[in-house]
Write a protein that holds these residues in place. Sequence first.
Motif, PDB file in Angstrom:
ATOM      1  N   UNK A 156     -19.505  45.846  -8.253  1.00 26.96           N
ATOM      2  CA  UNK A 156     -19.007  47.003  -7.270  1.00 26.96           C
ATOM      3  C   UNK A 156     -18.792  48.340  -7.905  1.00 26.96           C
ATOM      4  N   UNK A 157     -18.110  48.082  -9.258  1.00 29.26           N
ATOM      5  CA  UNK A 157     -17.778  49.055 -10.037  1.00 29.26           C
ATOM      6  C   UNK A 157     -19.254  50.064 -10.362  1.00 29.26           C
ATOM      7  N   UNK A 158     -20.191  49.201 -10.818  1.00 29.96           N
ATOM      8  CA  UNK A 158     -21.398  49.736 -11.588  1.00 29.96           C
ATOM      9  C   UNK A 158     -22.292  50.264 -10.628  1.00 29.96           C
ATOM     10  N   UNK A 159     -22.313  49.480  -9.504  1.00 26.95           N
ATOM     11  CA  UNK A 159     -23.749  49.728  -8.686  1.00 26.95           C
ATOM     12  C   UNK A 159     -23.259  50.433  -7.275  1.00 26.95           C
ATOM     13  N   UNK A 160     -22.222  49.933  -6.718  1.00 28.46           N
ATOM     14  CA  UNK A 160     -21.688  50.310  -5.514  1.00 28.46           C
ATOM     15  C   UNK A 160     -21.153  51.671  -5.645  1.00 28.46           C
ATOM     16  N   UNK A 161     -19.871  51.865  -6.615  1.00 29.59           N
ATOM     17  CA  UNK A 161     -19.481  53.079  -6.955  1.00 29.59           C
ATOM     18  C   UNK A 161     -19.970  54.075  -7.933  1.00 29.59           C
ATOM     19  N   UNK A 162     -21.068  53.427  -8.707  1.00 29.50           N
ATOM     20  CA  UNK A 162     -21.891  54.301  -9.594  1.00 29.50           C
ATOM     21  C   UNK A 162     -21.022  54.948 -10.666  1.00 29.50           C
ATOM     22  N   UNK A 174     -16.013  49.536 -18.539  1.00 34.01           N
ATOM     23  CA  UNK A 174     -15.344  48.940 -19.475  1.00 34.01           C
ATOM     24  C   UNK A 174     -13.981  49.359 -19.705  1.00 34.01           C
ATOM     25  N   UNK A 175     -13.490  50.444 -19.376  1.00 32.53           N
ATOM     26  CA  UNK A 175     -12.093  50.671 -19.394  1.00 32.53           C
ATOM     27  C   UNK A 175     -11.264  50.269 -18.412  1.00 32.53           C
ATOM     28  N   UNK A 176     -11.901  50.003 -17.413  1.00 33.22           N
ATOM     29  CA  UNK A 176     -11.046  49.267 -15.949  1.00 33.22           C
ATOM     30  C   UNK A 176     -11.094  47.757 -16.455  1.00 33.22           C
ATOM     31  N   UNK A 177     -11.856  47.348 -17.120  1.00 39.53           N
ATOM     32  CA  UNK A 177     -11.776  45.804 -17.475  1.00 39.53           C
ATOM     33  C   UNK A 177     -10.696  45.652 -18.486  1.00 39.53           C
ATOM     34  N   UNK A 178     -10.912  46.761 -19.640  1.00 36.32           N
ATOM     35  CA  UNK A 178      -9.636  46.586 -20.433  1.00 36.32           C
ATOM     36  C   UNK A 178      -8.483  46.969 -19.922  1.00 36.32           C
ATOM     37  N   UNK A 179      -8.173  47.621 -19.052  1.00 38.07           N
ATOM     38  CA  UNK A 179      -6.808  47.823 -18.682  1.00 38.07           C
ATOM     39  C   UNK A 179      -6.261  46.541 -17.910  1.00 38.07           C
ATOM     40  N   UNK A 180      -7.294  45.872 -17.164  1.00 38.30           N
ATOM     41  CA  UNK A 180      -6.903  44.817 -16.412  1.00 38.30           C
ATOM     42  C   UNK A 180      -6.204  43.624 -17.735  1.00 38.30           C
ATOM     43  N   UNK A 181      -6.912  43.528 -18.950  1.00 38.97           N
ATOM     44  CA  UNK A 181      -6.518  42.588 -19.832  1.00 38.97           C
ATOM     45  C   UNK A 181      -5.212  43.251 -20.474  1.00 38.97           C
ATOM     46  N   UNK A 182      -4.985  44.251 -20.609  1.00 36.25           N
ATOM     47  CA  UNK A 182      -3.902  44.944 -21.085  1.00 36.25           C
ATOM     48  C   UNK A 182      -2.520  44.845 -20.155  1.00 36.25           C
ATOM     49  N   UNK A 183      -2.835  44.933 -18.910  1.00 36.19           N
ATOM     50  CA  UNK A 183      -1.680  44.806 -17.881  1.00 36.19           C
ATOM     51  C   UNK A 183      -1.476  43.475 -17.834  1.00 36.19           C
ATOM     52  N   UNK A 184      -2.431  42.601 -17.942  1.00 39.06           N
ATOM     53  CA  UNK A 184      -2.053  40.945 -17.973  1.00 39.06           C
ATOM     54  C   UNK A 184      -0.961  40.643 -19.287  1.00 39.06           C
ATOM     55  N   UNK A 236      -9.004  41.522 -25.485  1.00 37.62           N
ATOM     56  CA  UNK A 236      -8.946  43.090 -25.598  1.00 37.62           C
ATOM     57  C   UNK A 236      -9.513  43.584 -26.692  1.00 37.62           C
ATOM     58  N   UNK A 237      -8.962  42.795 -27.875  1.00 34.50           N
ATOM     59  CA  UNK A 237      -9.481  43.300 -29.324  1.00 34.50           C
ATOM     60  C   UNK A 237     -11.246  43.054 -29.487  1.00 34.50           C
ATOM     61  N   UNK A 238     -11.407  41.816 -28.910  1.00 34.53           N
ATOM     62  CA  UNK A 238     -12.905  41.743 -29.049  1.00 34.53           C
ATOM     63  C   UNK A 238     -13.732  42.636 -27.939  1.00 34.53           C
ATOM     64  N   UNK A 239     -13.598  42.918 -26.617  1.00 34.26           N
ATOM     65  CA  UNK A 239     -14.121  43.578 -25.773  1.00 34.26           C
ATOM     66  C   UNK A 239     -13.937  45.060 -26.056  1.00 34.26           C
ATOM     67  N   UNK A 240     -12.938  45.518 -26.950  1.00 30.02           N
ATOM     68  CA  UNK A 240     -12.817  46.908 -27.277  1.00 30.02           C
ATOM     69  C   UNK A 240     -13.755  47.352 -28.469  1.00 30.02           C
ATOM     70  N   UNK A 241     -14.305  46.205 -29.165  1.00 28.54           N
ATOM     71  CA  UNK A 241     -15.274  46.514 -30.200  1.00 28.54           C
ATOM     72  C   UNK A 241     -16.501  46.207 -29.741  1.00 28.54           C
ATOM     73  N   UNK A 242     -17.086  45.886 -28.422  1.00 27.65           N
ATOM     74  CA  UNK A 242     -18.366  45.517 -28.032  1.00 27.65           C
ATOM     75  C   UNK A 242     -19.021  46.634 -28.266  1.00 27.65           C
TER      76      UNK A 242
END
Length: 448
Positions: A72-78, A85-95, A413-419
């Motif tokens: 929905x982020x990548x395809x529908x909202x373009x 990636x930043x949206x996913x990261x902020x979710x884990x940081x908020x958690x 976050x550490x792993x996804x941040x270095x993907x």
Amino acid sequence: MDFYHFNFAAFVLINSALAFYQTRCRQTPVAGSLEAKGNTAGAVKRFKMRFLPIYLLVNGADWLQGPYIYPIYKEEKQLPEEVVAALFMIGFIAAAVSATFTGTLADRFGRRRACLAFCLTYSLSCASLLSNNIIILFVGRCLGGMSATLMYTVFESWMVTEFNKVLPDEPAGTLSSIFSTMTSLNTLVAILMGLLAEGAVNVTKTQLTPFGLSVCCLMLAFVGIMSTWGENYGTSGQQAGESAQGLLERQEAPPTKSVLKHLMQDKRILSLSLTSCVFEGSMYIFIFFKFPALIFSHKLAGLTSDLPFGLIFANLMCAMMFGSMIYNYVTSINAIITTTRLLVTTLSLASLCFCVPVIVRDERTTFWCFCAFEVCCGIYFPLIAYQRGKIIDDSVRARLYSIMRIPLNVFVVAVLGTTQEGEAHRDLVFLICSGLLVGASLTNSILL
């Protein structure tokens, strides 16, 4: 019948046969068994009927979103890949951030209230997707991260504390059986919600539909909690029927052992915290990398067809259900396999599931390793929940559960941040997860 359809059919047959066998075993009268206790059996059934439907509704709400949160982020909202990636990261940081205070608030003001708050915050997270404003989307991901922390802490905290309160004389095996049932039913709900989400998107032609259905599930859960659940607290909360003066006097009394003392002085809790961080962190990384790994093996074999991702997801969920039934079988008999030995074995097998796909570049081998990891998940979740329920005190349960999730979120976050793009980075991440799982296995064999 192709490879994935054949595996799905095999899983369905095996799971059906095992479920039938376990049902027959439970129906067999055994002296001193739960079924022979009459009133106690009725109390356990009533307790399950209060908790399980709501638990499945909130998990169903989560499963509805899973297949479409990235598209929905990548395809529908373009949105660009970096923004997604930043949206996913902020979710884990908020958690991770919310884990520092949500448990304390839940113990102080009530786990039931925290469950109600989860239904509202997760609904708002879904509603944020109606907007294309990037700030609202980031706020929605923050709410989603905080909701994830609540979901994985306060519902289990409420259930275990309520179980200990209303069924104090029940054997530990009853609670273990409830955890196994939770995992088995949750995997079934995952399969059904995945199919429902796909069908709803095909009918409505928008990927927003599953999130609307998710809000409906959350509102039903909200009503169910309001009407059927009682409140329970930690040591700092106001107990049912207690006056404000009584609460004040109890809070002015000498404090009980702090949460940090519980964590630092009990090696078993430290071991469970490490296990939770490593295994569940590896699981989130697996979720992120599983389809890219299968696509790479698929293309390496010279195949150009698209992979059936929905069918693969159904296979993996069936494998998880198989694992939960294995756990239920092992713990329901007087086996020589202790819970600690089962946990150590599960962690060791999970380590191999990450290591083998790096060595053997074959689509089928990779798929079977991923299925084996899901079997490990099916064993792990009821097992770790039972261990936490047995070791952690009710008075600090939600706080400790939340704190135990902080290193997990930091790790992800550490792993996804270095993907990085490419199989070399993915192989390195898989090997790191494999090594960490071996370390967690050795730690549990020593400390538990």
